[in-house]
Enzyme design. Structure first.
Site, PDB file in Angstrom:
ATOM      1  N   ASP A  40       0.957   4.703 -38.622  1.00  0.00           N
ATOM      2  CA  ASP A  40      -0.355   4.030 -38.755  1.00  0.00           C
ATOM      3  C   ASP A  40      -1.409   5.059 -39.166  1.00  0.00           C
ATOM      4  O   ASP A  40      -1.140   6.265 -39.168  1.00  0.00           O
ATOM      5  CB  ASP A  40      -0.750   3.291 -37.462  1.00  0.00           C
ATOM      6  CG  ASP A  40      -0.649   4.169 -36.226  1.00  0.00           C
ATOM      7  OD1 ASP A  40      -0.906   5.381 -36.338  1.00  0.00           O
ATOM      8  OD2 ASP A  40      -0.298   3.647 -35.157  1.00  0.00           O
ATOM      9  N   ARG A  88      -2.174  -5.198 -36.932  1.00  0.00           N
ATOM     10  CA  ARG A  88      -1.717  -5.807 -35.678  1.00  0.00           C
ATOM     11  C   ARG A  88      -2.247  -7.213 -35.549  1.00  0.00           C
ATOM     12  O   ARG A  88      -3.304  -7.554 -36.103  1.00  0.00           O
ATOM     13  CB  ARG A  88      -2.235  -4.995 -34.473  1.00  0.00           C
ATOM     14  CG  ARG A  88      -1.340  -3.824 -34.114  1.00  0.00           C
ATOM     15  CD  ARG A  88      -1.601  -3.372 -32.703  1.00  0.00           C
ATOM     16  NE  ARG A  88      -0.796  -2.207 -32.333  1.00  0.00           N
ATOM     17  CZ  ARG A  88       0.449  -2.272 -31.887  1.00  0.00           C
ATOM     18  NH1 ARG A  88       1.051  -3.425 -31.754  1.00  0.00           N
ATOM     19  NH2 ARG A  88       1.112  -1.176 -31.577  1.00  0.00           N
ATOM     20  N   ASP A 139       5.347   9.630 -34.086  1.00  0.00           N
ATOM     21  CA  ASP A 139       4.367   8.814 -33.368  1.00  0.00           C
ATOM     22  C   ASP A 139       4.196   9.401 -31.970  1.00  0.00           C
ATOM     23  O   ASP A 139       5.028  10.207 -31.532  1.00  0.00           O
ATOM     24  CB  ASP A 139       4.852   7.356 -33.276  1.00  0.00           C
ATOM     25  CG  ASP A 139       3.696   6.369 -33.129  1.00  0.00           C
ATOM     26  OD1 ASP A 139       2.548   6.815 -32.904  1.00  0.00           O
ATOM     27  OD2 ASP A 139       3.936   5.146 -33.245  1.00  0.00           O
ATOM     28  N   GLN A 198      -6.294   1.979 -24.147  1.00  0.00           N
ATOM     29  CA  GLN A 198      -7.502   1.153 -23.936  1.00  0.00           C
ATOM     30  C   GLN A 198      -8.717   2.082 -23.893  1.00  0.00           C
ATOM     31  O   GLN A 198      -9.359   2.245 -22.865  1.00  0.00           O
ATOM     32  CB  GLN A 198      -7.371   0.363 -22.636  1.00  0.00           C
ATOM     33  CG  GLN A 198      -6.239  -0.653 -22.681  1.00  0.00           C
ATOM     34  CD  GLN A 198      -6.172  -1.486 -21.411  1.00  0.00           C
ATOM     35  OE1 GLN A 198      -7.181  -1.871 -20.847  1.00  0.00           O
ATOM     36  NE2 GLN A 198      -4.968  -1.751 -20.950  1.00  0.00           N
ATOM     37  N   GLY A 248       7.989  -2.283 -31.591  1.00  0.00           N
ATOM     38  CA  GLY A 248       7.503  -3.188 -32.639  1.00  0.00           C
ATOM     39  C   GLY A 248       7.023  -2.423 -33.867  1.00  0.00           C
ATOM     40  O   GLY A 248       7.365  -2.771 -35.012  1.00  0.00           O
ATOM     41  N   LYS A 284      -0.849  -0.241 -40.867  1.00  0.00           N
ATOM     42  CA  LYS A 284      -0.302  -1.190 -39.888  1.00  0.00           C
ATOM     43  C   LYS A 284      -1.362  -2.213 -39.524  1.00  0.00           C
ATOM     44  O   LYS A 284      -2.471  -1.857 -39.154  1.00  0.00           O
ATOM     45  CB  LYS A 284       0.130  -0.405 -38.640  1.00  0.00           C
ATOM     46  CG  LYS A 284       0.562  -1.260 -37.476  1.00  0.00           C
ATOM     47  CD  LYS A 284       1.263  -0.426 -36.397  1.00  0.00           C
ATOM     48  CE  LYS A 284       0.307   0.064 -35.334  1.00  0.00           C
ATOM     49  NZ  LYS A 284       0.974   0.838 -34.268  1.00  0.00           N
ATOM     50  N   GLU A 327       0.850  -1.210   0.000  1.00  0.00           N
ATOM     51  CA  GLU A 327       0.000   0.000   0.000  1.00  0.00           C
ATOM     52  C   GLU A 327       0.875   1.246   0.000  1.00  0.00           C
ATOM     53  O   GLU A 327       1.950   1.258   0.594  1.00  0.00           O
ATOM     54  CB  GLU A 327      -0.913   0.001   1.233  1.00  0.00           C
ATOM     55  CG  GLU A 327      -2.035  -1.011   1.130  1.00  0.00           C
ATOM     56  CD  GLU A 327      -2.920  -1.027   2.366  1.00  0.00           C
ATOM     57  OE1 GLU A 327      -2.712  -0.211   3.281  1.00  0.00           O
ATOM     58  OE2 GLU A 327      -3.822  -1.882   2.414  1.00  0.00           O
TER      59      GLU A 327
HETATM   60  C1  R5P Z   1      -0.380   2.981 -31.491  1.00  0.00           C
HETATM   61  O1  R5P Z   1      -1.480   3.275 -31.921  1.00  0.00           O
HETATM   62  C2  R5P Z   1       0.590   3.953 -30.972  1.00  0.00           C
HETATM   63  O2  R5P Z   1       0.477   5.197 -31.603  1.00  0.00           O
HETATM   64  C3  R5P Z   1       2.019   3.452 -31.067  1.00  0.00           C
HETATM   65  O3  R5P Z   1       2.345   3.269 -32.425  1.00  0.00           O
HETATM   66  C4  R5P Z   1       2.181   2.153 -30.345  1.00  0.00           C
HETATM   67  O4  R5P Z   1       1.616   2.201 -29.070  1.00  0.00           O
HETATM   68  C5  R5P Z   1       3.651   1.806 -30.218  1.00  0.00           C
HETATM   69  O5  R5P Z   1       3.772   0.588 -29.537  1.00  0.00           O
HETATM   70  P1  R5P Z   1       4.957  -0.404 -29.885  1.00  0.00           P
HETATM   71  O6  R5P Z   1       6.213   0.409 -29.812  1.00  0.00           O
HETATM   72  O7  R5P Z   1       4.893  -1.461 -28.807  1.00  0.00           O
HETATM   73  O8  R5P Z   1       4.705  -0.954 -31.247  1.00  0.00           O
END
Ligand code: R5P
Length: 338
Positions: A186, A211, A237, A111, A244, A209, A48
């Site tokens: 993306d 996934r 980004d 999320q 990834g 992209k 805690e």
């Molecule tokens: C996704 O919509 C975000 O804009 C990032 O591209 C994503 O969260 C990057 O995550 P990672 O580096 O694990 O691919």
């Protein structure tokens, strides 16, 4: 007229950023007009967390700083979240007149929608924050615009890192400005990339992209829409987490004939093997640099080991908004970007 005495407090993981905000505030107003108030973050044997505010903040305009993504702080993101909630509760119970939260990387922002039997945790966090009756929540480049709508009573203020990153890019990489294409990794990131492209007078391209949603953080395939052959590329980004996305994008751009590649992101989390991948890319001259902001802490050793990582100081933007809110001035010039 101001909202009264301005106090900045922080949870443990946000301390470095609170210090940086205070440094920037000194340039905007006399030091005697604000103060950094010490806090103590205690952890009980069962895990805690308790935050103790060391000085009176009664009647103050209080800004609580917490950084969710701090790879050098051993606590988990969920511990940091709990520390943040308890700091807000402590400030309320200590009689603060206004309680504002500075949380550059909004937790659980990815999320914000659901596919099947899943939670919408970004909304759950918003509900919890609203129960704390915050006056404002101030964040940066929030991952999904939908999150703004999850708040009904507290003022949700989303700042944009773009101008600061653009200034850095223009100052340090001016030789790449000719024949430059800005790439979004993306489809969701296209508005951000378009903003950069306009400001840099550059071309625009995007990746489609795909996934693998049966696992977290797995990118299946990326396909380029646009032309980068013989061009310098700036990939923008919001988050680089496992890397990834970026690794796939960089590979594909090289296949498509891109010249120099620079990556820019607001939140350089760089978890898992991401750093090693980027380091290999750098050694093999596949990337020139990765630009991130100090909303995610990286220590001195990290900078020594990875010279390709360049940091933009984003704390002055937070200092500016705090100063403006405290003085009850309009904030539209600071937030209406993109
Ligand atoms: C996704 O919509 C975000 O804009 C990032 O591209 C994503 O969260 C990057 O995550 P990672 O580096 O694990 O691919």
């Amino acid at each position: 007229m101001s909202r009264g005495k301005l106090s900045i407090i922080s949870c443990e993981a946000g301390k470095y950023f609170a210090d940086s905000i205070a440094e920037a505030l000194k340039k905007l107003r006399p030091e005697q007009e604000f103060r950094l108030v010490e806090t103590k973050e205690e952890t009980f044997a069962n895990g805690e967390i308790k935050i103790v505010i060391e000085k009176s903040i009664r009647g103050n305009d209080v800004y609580i700083v917490q950084c969710m993504e701090n790879p050098h702080n051993p606590k988990s993101i969920n511990d940091r979240l709990m520390a943040m909630f308890s700091a807000v509760d402590a400030a309320r119970r200590a009689g603060a007149a206004y309680v504002n939260l500075i949380v550059p990387c909004y937790p659980y922002a990815r999320q914000e929608k659901k596919k099947s039997r899943e939670p919408i945790t970004a909304s759950l966090i918003a509900n919890l924050l609203e129960h704390l009756s915050l006056n404002s929540i101030i964040t940066l480049d929030v991952h999904a615009d939908a999150i703004t709508g999850f708040f009904r009573t507290s003022d949700f203020i989303n700042l944009f890192a773009a101008d600061h990153i653009l200034d850095y890019f223009k100052n340090h990489y001016s030789n790449y400005l000719s024949e430059l294409v800005v790439v979004s990794p993306d489809t969701g990131g296209v508005p951000r990339a378009r903003f950069y492209a306009r400001k840099l007078n550059a071309g625009l391209a995007m990746m489609n992209k795909e996934r693998d949603y049966s696992a977290v953080n797995v990118v299946d395939k990326v396909t380029l829409i646009g032309d980068v052959s013989g061009k310098n590329v700036l990939i923008v980004d919001d988050i680089v987490d496992t890397g990834g996305t970026m690794i796939n994008v960089i590979d594909e751009l090289k296949k498509q004939g891109a010249k120099e590649i620079i990556v820019a992101c607001t939140f350089p989390l760089m978890n898992g093997d991401c750093i090693n991948h980027f380091h290999e890319f750098y050694k093999n001259q596949q990337i020139k640099a990765v630009i991130g902001t100090d909303s995610v802490y990286h220590n001195k050793k990290f900078f020594e080991l990875y010279p390709w990582y360049k940091e933009v100081n984003i704390a002055p933007l937070f200092a500016k908004i705090i100063n403006t809110i405290n003085l009850r001035m309009p904030i539209s010039d600071i937030v209406s970007k993109r």
